[in-house]
Design a protein around this motif. Structure first.
Motif, PDB file in Angstrom:
ATOM      1  N   ASP A  81      21.630  37.131  60.820  1.00  0.00           N
ATOM      2  CA  ASP A  81      21.501  36.508  62.144  1.00  0.00           C
ATOM      3  C   ASP A  81      21.617  34.989  62.082  1.00  0.00           C
ATOM      4  O   ASP A  81      21.860  34.338  63.109  1.00  0.00           O
ATOM      5  N   GLN A  82      21.438  34.413  60.894  1.00  0.00           N
ATOM      6  CA  GLN A  82      21.639  32.977  60.719  1.00  0.00           C
ATOM      7  C   GLN A  82      23.099  32.626  60.473  1.00  0.00           C
ATOM      8  O   GLN A  82      23.446  31.460  60.268  1.00  0.00           O
ATOM      9  N   TYR A  93       8.052  32.438  54.576  1.00  0.00           N
ATOM     10  CA  TYR A  93       9.027  32.984  55.525  1.00  0.00           C
ATOM     11  C   TYR A  93       8.667  32.621  56.967  1.00  0.00           C
ATOM     12  O   TYR A  93       9.552  32.519  57.821  1.00  0.00           O
ATOM     13  N   LEU A 121      13.437  43.048  56.935  1.00  0.00           N
ATOM     14  CA  LEU A 121      13.607  41.851  57.760  1.00  0.00           C
ATOM     15  C   LEU A 121      14.526  40.799  57.140  1.00  0.00           C
ATOM     16  O   LEU A 121      15.363  40.209  57.842  1.00  0.00           O
ATOM     17  N   TYR A 147      17.609  38.786  58.911  1.00  0.00           N
ATOM     18  CA  TYR A 147      17.411  37.378  59.249  1.00  0.00           C
ATOM     19  C   TYR A 147      18.565  36.526  58.724  1.00  0.00           C
ATOM     20  O   TYR A 147      19.096  35.652  59.423  1.00  0.00           O
ATOM     21  N   ARG A 193      10.206  42.845  65.196  1.00  0.00           N
ATOM     22  CA  ARG A 193      11.366  41.953  65.368  1.00  0.00           C
ATOM     23  C   ARG A 193      11.922  42.047  66.782  1.00  0.00           C
ATOM     24  O   ARG A 193      12.248  41.023  67.405  1.00  0.00           O
ATOM     25  N   ALA A 214       6.938  38.723  63.094  1.00  0.00           N
ATOM     26  CA  ALA A 214       7.076  39.821  62.138  1.00  0.00           C
ATOM     27  C   ALA A 214       6.793  39.338  60.713  1.00  0.00           C
ATOM     28  O   ALA A 214       6.092  40.007  59.942  1.00  0.00           O
ATOM     29  N   PHE A 215       7.319  38.154  60.378  1.00  0.00           N
ATOM     30  CA  PHE A 215       7.025  37.576  59.062  1.00  0.00           C
ATOM     31  C   PHE A 215       5.532  37.274  58.926  1.00  0.00           C
ATOM     32  O   PHE A 215       4.948  37.433  57.844  1.00  0.00           O
ATOM     33  N   MET A 266      10.468  29.927  58.856  1.00  0.00           N
ATOM     34  CA  MET A 266      11.868  30.121  59.273  1.00  0.00           C
ATOM     35  C   MET A 266      12.790  29.218  58.450  1.00  0.00           C
ATOM     36  O   MET A 266      13.481  28.329  58.964  1.00  0.00           O
ATOM     37  N   GLY A 290      10.006  38.889  67.797  1.00  0.00           N
ATOM     38  CA  GLY A 290      10.847  37.990  67.019  1.00  0.00           C
ATOM     39  C   GLY A 290      10.495  37.948  65.546  1.00  0.00           C
ATOM     40  O   GLY A 290       9.483  38.492  65.093  1.00  0.00           O
ATOM     41  N   TYR A 291      11.363  37.262  64.804  1.00  0.00           N
ATOM     42  CA  TYR A 291      11.225  37.208  63.344  1.00  0.00           C
ATOM     43  C   TYR A 291       9.936  36.528  62.907  1.00  0.00           C
ATOM     44  O   TYR A 291       9.267  36.977  61.969  1.00  0.00           O
ATOM     45  N   GLN A 292       9.585  35.420  63.538  1.00  0.00           N
ATOM     46  CA  GLN A 292       8.452  34.635  63.057  1.00  0.00           C
ATOM     47  C   GLN A 292       7.163  35.441  63.081  1.00  0.00           C
ATOM     48  O   GLN A 292       6.385  35.417  62.105  1.00  0.00           O
TER      49      GLN A 292
END
Length: 405
Positions: free
Chosen positions: A41-42, A94, A34, A38, A160, A168-169, A97, A164-166
């Motif tokens: 993607d930022q 994480y 991840l 991430y 993910r 998944a983290f 974010m 989404g990332y959040q």
């Protein structure tokens, strides 16, 4: 045979340790998949994405020697829980974010926790495993790592895409949190105090108390255990292959017209688990040479197979060969490092062994990158095959001179 049955490996503390460490490994593999994505993607560059792994591994390498000394002087349980808690706290950050600069700092924090926890876990496991079954027990403990490597990245990428990332983290953090909670009963369940008493029997009345273990002398003697360095040096040469495969496999497979290099890793993971479950029994019955020599030979054949690689079937068979070989060799060398020292030096022996593995991957990625740039990606796998052959030669020389059991 009856005596071996009494020397049980799967005690409650050992199983609890396996489950807890399996959760930590699963969270680790999720984050490996991840975090670089991430960062990209930022809007960060691939170089910054790579830095997330570099900082993590650098922190782990730097903390390895200290972790060994702390485990031997402060105790397995304390350092294990502290390392796991530090790692878990970093995982939780994480979920916020973070901006890229803060995320890089968290990777350093997490690498430190990884080093402290990993050394303590392996040392406590070595205390719990009967010495005559050390290689077998370390092999069993490694199965959870194999399962995590197979499931962690897949679960992370699926989460993910779905939520989404959040989220998944958050799942990765949840694995770390449960891992810490499962470790808490190990102080009493593992009989840590009893282990210490066994390691340091009561002194006769009137005899002066011994001073606590302190590591002094030249710097290198405090970083590297004088007896554990021999199996560690064999592992150092062998782990170059892992660095080469992790770094260049995907690009090389595409260049050979094989789109999915995941076939290698799936086959390798499955045979790695099988090998870890069986190699210890072979070693106990026939001796280490009958595990080490065939094991390293299988690794060499797998690396040469990757270089040749005419089709997906050969790639998959090469992965199976590497997995079988590495699954046999790593726990055997780890057990040799642990058994080469007394109980009071097991932490430093483990840190020496894993520092060699970490350094090999860090140095290997840079060195093999230069090789790939100068002579092509395929030559990387021939170089790693040569280094693996050198590791077998080194092992046989040390064995013939009675420097390894």
């Amino acid at each position: 045979m009856a005596e071996l049955r009494r020397e049980r490996i799967f005690t409650f503390p050992f199983v609890l340790l396996m489950v807890a460490n399996g959760l930590l490994r699963t969270g680790t593999q999720m984050l490996i998949a991840l975090v670089p994505l991430y960062v990209l993607d930022q809007g960060a560059s691939p170089a910054v994405a790579g830095l997330t792994t570099t900082l993590y591994m650098t922190a782990a390498v730097v903390l390895r020697p200290l972790s060994g000394s702390l485990v031997d002087t402060r105790g397995r349980y304390v350092i294990m829980v502290a390392g796991a808690a530090l790692y878990c706290a970093a995982s939780g950050l994480y979920v916020l974010m973070l901006p890229i600069w803060a995320l890089l700092a968290v990777r350093v924090m997490q690498g430190a926790g990884f080093a402290l926890n990993g050394t303590a876990v392996m040392t406590l496991a070595a205390d719990l495993i009967p010495e005559r079954r050390m290689s077998e027990g370390i092999g069993y403990l490694g199965v959870e790592q194999t399962v995590a490597q197979l499931l962690g990245p897949w679960a992370a990428l699926e989460l993910r895409e779905a939520v989404g990332y959040q989220c998944a983290f958050a799942v990765a953090f949840g694995c770390g949190a449960v891992n810490v909670l499962l470790r808490l009963p190990l102080r009493s369940a593992a009989g840590v105090d009893a282990l210490r008493m066994k390691a340091a029997p009561r002194r006769p009345e009137g005899e002066p108390a011994k001073r606590p273990v302190r590591f002094s002398g030249p710097l290198w003697t405090r970083l590297i255990d004088r007896d554990a360095w021999r199996p560690a040096s064999v592992m150092f040469l062998l782990m170059f292959g892992t660095a080469g495969i992790n770094t260049f496999m995907a690009a090389y497979a595409l260049g050979r017209g094989i789109g999915n290099s995941g076939l290698f890793f799936v086959a390798s993971g499955l045979t790695l688990a099988v090998s870890r479950l069986t190699a210890g029994r072979i070693e106990r019955r026939w001796g280490t040479v009958w595990v080490m020599a065939p094991g390293i030979t299988l690794v060499v054949l797998g690396q040469v197979g990757v270089w040749w690689c005419p089709n997906p079937l050969v790639l998959m068979l090469s992965g199976a060969s590497c997995g079988l070989g590495m699954g046999a060799v790593q726990p055997t060398l780890n057990s040799l490092a642990v058994l080469a020292v007394g109980r009071e030096r097991r932490g430093r022996a483990n840190s020496t062994f894993f520092m060699a593995m970490d350094l090999s991957q860090a140095v290997g990625a840079v060195t093999l990158g230069a090789v790939a740039g100068a002579t092509g990606t395929g030559s990387v796998f021939l170089v790693t095959a040569a280094l693996s052959t050198a590791s077998l030669t080194g092992y046989l020389v040390l064995k013939s001179r009675s420097l390894l059991p």
